[in-house]
Enzyme design. Structure first.
Site, PDB file in Angstrom:
ATOM      1  CE  LYS A 116      -3.680  -2.066   2.583  1.00  0.00           C
ATOM      2  NZ  LYS A 116      -4.980  -2.481   1.838  1.00  0.00           N
ATOM      3  CD  GLU A 200      -4.754   5.407   4.174  1.00  0.00           C
ATOM      4  OE1 GLU A 200      -5.775   5.394   4.624  1.00  0.00           O
ATOM      5  OE2 GLU A 200      -4.087   4.861   3.333  1.00  0.00           O
ATOM      6  CG  HIS A 235     -11.991  -2.072   8.187  1.00  0.00           C
ATOM      7  ND1 HIS A 235     -12.238  -0.693   8.174  1.00  0.00           N
ATOM      8  CD2 HIS A 235     -11.509  -1.994   9.590  1.00  0.00           C
ATOM      9  CE1 HIS A 235     -12.187  -0.038   9.146  1.00  0.00           C
ATOM     10  NE2 HIS A 235     -11.551  -0.634  10.053  1.00  0.00           N
ATOM     11  NE  ARG A 297      -8.227  -9.222  -4.979  1.00  0.00           N
ATOM     12  CZ  ARG A 297      -9.298  -8.864  -4.378  1.00  0.00           C
ATOM     13  NH1 ARG A 297     -10.393  -9.071  -5.146  1.00  0.00           N
ATOM     14  NH2 ARG A 297      -9.185  -8.064  -3.187  1.00  0.00           N
TER      15      ARG A 297
END
Ligand code: ADP
Ligand code: ADP
Ligand code: MG
Length: 619
Positions: A116, A200, A235, A297
């Protein structure tokens, strides 16, 4: 186009790929574990190869065995589906090195987007707006704490190698940071073998907006519009839809352009999804949407995009991998109507969503909507893999209709004895806030009390179960008894055990009797309620019905006695009618047997709890 395809996956997605491949005239090869030998996808593929025992690391994650299976069966191409090896760059390289066609993203793109932090750095360079935060190499806890303080709380700590909603911690205040960091790192190390994290800004009023992109080997990249996947639990996506509610044309163009830019930055080929997080406090705004990650994907929720665009994304994948150009140009793609997907899981919402495994002895899925499922009645939900039973996908001209159709379809699901989240999904789809599009990733947590079904059966369930227990002919007897009625409100008491608990039901809807499932399980609104006549060990509870003692539930006058001493009776047969408070109650036999004691005398006054009749059961 390719002539044969090995599917390195299982269940629902393997089956879905087989469907498209078959339509295109492509020979299909399934690989499977010991646990899946009898599964539909193994049967439906043209060929099947057993590659190992149940545990995924010994079968579906075994690159060598998958490649051996491809060689044995002379497969030309490999489709990895999602999960398992789909985002494994090393496997993609091995497939290509063997001269096989990889129906997936180029290994370089998988690598570029795999971590990430690196992915976000690349996006910054490509001018794609990214979620504000810290992406640095320096992983010293003190440094990370300083960065979090500078970003301002709440912050989200994310494992750089994370996925599937794992390896994330929201931190609300500075004093919680170090403990959260430590636990996040522990989870990241054990789940992904990499304990590095990024930090973040935690977006408030967060909405998950993602864009389906597609690239070909000629350098063309298009988008197939956005999906909204804000309905999440921990999540993880639960309900997805396309398009996103409240998305205006300008914002759509901005976010879809950003997604195409992201894909081009890594020379993307094939199907991919660029995920964004939006701050939707003031609705969706182009300047409040940031890149989060790219999934290189096909995605679980791709069917909603297929529905609104009228395209088959697996066909697109196969064509692109075969070296063809993208089937359509950007200006040939448009949005038609609204689509919604809900993930039906083998889990028990009333018990903290604990996975529920076992044989699907009874399985009825609706036909009114698209159903992508990997199982059929009689198949097993094992603890080895994802507990998803099916995805249900509705498509309608408008959002409300799509939601209503999906809710109705969910409510008609019949599954037993495995527990499911069907009623939880139906309730979510019917929630007034959801229906007006007031969604964000906190929706489910906020409304949990409204969405999780009660473990107690409601009145409709009790009525239907009680009615189903009436012996044949008892309905007529009930009607005949109504001749004794002094008042309009006639009803009878039936004792019934539902989900292991005894109830005394005043039955006023005997017409509901038809809802009996094959094994005395009542299916109502997506819920399954096992029921039976009360067991002897559930006598008591003040009712004392099941030892054969029929007692007066309230003080009143006996107005009819329809049996005599030593008479044979059947379960549910009316015995005595008492009148109380201007209301009649008919009391019936709890089981088949003979009248051993008859205390009730027509016209006599009785007190609450007094014995009226005692039935002796058959030996
Ligand atoms: P996201 O889009 O947030 O990555 P998905 O719901 O698409 O999440 O999938 C979550 C993870 O679990 C992904 O890595 C996906 O590939 C994997 N996964 C989900 N369902 C299955 C399944 N039925 N079989 C194998 N892997 C699955
Ligand atoms: P994964 O790889 O596990 O899918 P993501 O980075 O896609 O991880 O995040 C998963 C989910 O976590 C998102 O769909 C969103 O609900 C939530 N999330 C991620 N980043 C943020 C953020 N910065 N602020 C608020 N919520 C976030
Ligand atoms: Mg994600």
């Amino acid at each position: 186009m390719i002539k044969s395809l090995l599917i390195a996956n299982r269940g629902e997605i393997a089956r879905r790929i087989i469907r498209t491949a078959r339509r295109l005239g492509i020979r299909t090869i399934a690989v499977h574990s010991d646990a899946d030998t009898a599964m539909p996808f193994v049967r439906e593929a043209d060929e099947a190869v057993l590659i190992g025992p149940a545990a995924a690391r010994d079968s579906y994650l075994r690159q060598d065995r998958t490649l051996d299976a491809a060689r044995q069966t002379s497969a030309e191409a490999i489709h990895p589906g999602y999960g398992f090896l789909s985002e494994n760059a090393e496997f993609a390289e091995a497939v290509i090195a063997k001269g096989l066609i990889w129906v997936g993203a180029p290994p370089t793109a998988i690598r570029a987007m795999g971590l990430k932090d690196a992915a976000k750095q690349r996006m910054v360079a490509a001018n794609v707006p990214v979620t504000p935060g810290y992406l640095g190499e320096d992983q010293d806890p003190a440094r990370l704490q300083r960065e979090a303080d500078a970003i301002g709380y709440p912050v989200l700590i994310k494992a750089v190698a994370g996925g599937g909603g794992k390896g994330m911690r929201k931190v609300d205040k500075a004093s919680d940071f170090l403990a959260a960091l430590e636990s996040c790192r522990r989870e990241a190390a054990s789940s992904f073998g990499d304990d590095r994290v990024l930090i973040e800004k935690y977006i408030l009023s967060p909405r998950h907006i993602e864009v389906q992109v597609f690239g070909d080997t000629f350098g063309n990249v298009v988008h197939l519009f956005e999906r909204d996947c804000s309905l999440q639990r921990r999540h993880q996506k639960v309900i997805e839809e396309a398009p996103a509610p409240g998305m205006d044309a300008a914002t759509r163009e901005a976010v879809c352009d950003a997604a195409v830019k992201a894909a081009k930055a890594v020379d993307y080929v094939g199907a991919g999804t660029v995920e964004f997080i939006a701050d939707a406090a003031e609705g969706l705004r182009a300047d409040r949407i940031w890149f989060m990650e790219m999934n290189t994907r096909l995605q679980v929720e791709h069917p909603v995009t297929e529905a609104i665009t009228g395209q088959d994304l697996v066909e697109w994948q196969i064509r692109v991998a075969s070296g063809e150009r993208l089937p359509l140009r950007q200006d040939e793609l448009s949005i038609n109507g609204w689509a919604m997907e809900a993930r039906l899981y083998a889990e028990n919402p009333s018990n903290n969503f604990l996975p529920s495994t076992g044989r699907l002895e009874h399985l009825h899925l609706p036909t009114s909507v698209r159903v992508d499922s990997g199982v059929e009645q009689g198949d097993e939900v094992t603890p080895h893999y994802d507990p998803m039973i099916a995805k249900l996908i509705s498509h309608a001209p408008g959002r409300r209709q799509a939601a209503n159709e999906l809710a109705r379809a969910m409510a008609s699901v019949e599954i037993w004895p495995v527990r499911t989240n069907a009623v939880f999904l139906a309730r979510t789809l019917r929630h007034p806030d959801f229906l007006v599009g007031a969604v964000d990733t906190g929706f489910i947590a906020r409304h949990l009390a409204d969405l999780v079904p009660s473990t107690e059966p409601d009145e409709r369930v009790l009525q239907a179960a009680a009615a189903a227990l009436l012996p044949t002919g008892a309905q007529e007897a009930w009607t005949a008894l109504a001749g004794f009625r002094l008042n309009a409100e006639a009803y009878r008491l039936v004792s019934v055990e539902v989900d292991g608990r005894p109830y005394l039901v005043s039955l006023d809807h005997p017409e509901l009797r038809a809802r009996n499932g094959s094994q005395d399980v009542l299916f109502i609104d997506g819920e399954a309620w096992p029921f039976s006549p009360p067991r002897a060990d559930h006598a008591g509870g003040g009712l004392n019905l099941t030892d054969g003692a029929v007692i007066a539930p309230m003080p009143g006058i006996v107005i009819a006695v329809s049996v005599s001493e030593r008479e044979r009776v059947v379960r549910g047969q009316p015995l005595v009618v008492i009148e109380a408070m201007k209301m009649e109650q008919s009391l019936s036999a709890p089981f088949d047997g003979t009248v051993a004691e008859l205390k009730a005398i027509s016209g006599a006054q009785v007190t609450e709890g007094s014995l009226l009749v005692r039935i002796e059961g058959d030996k």
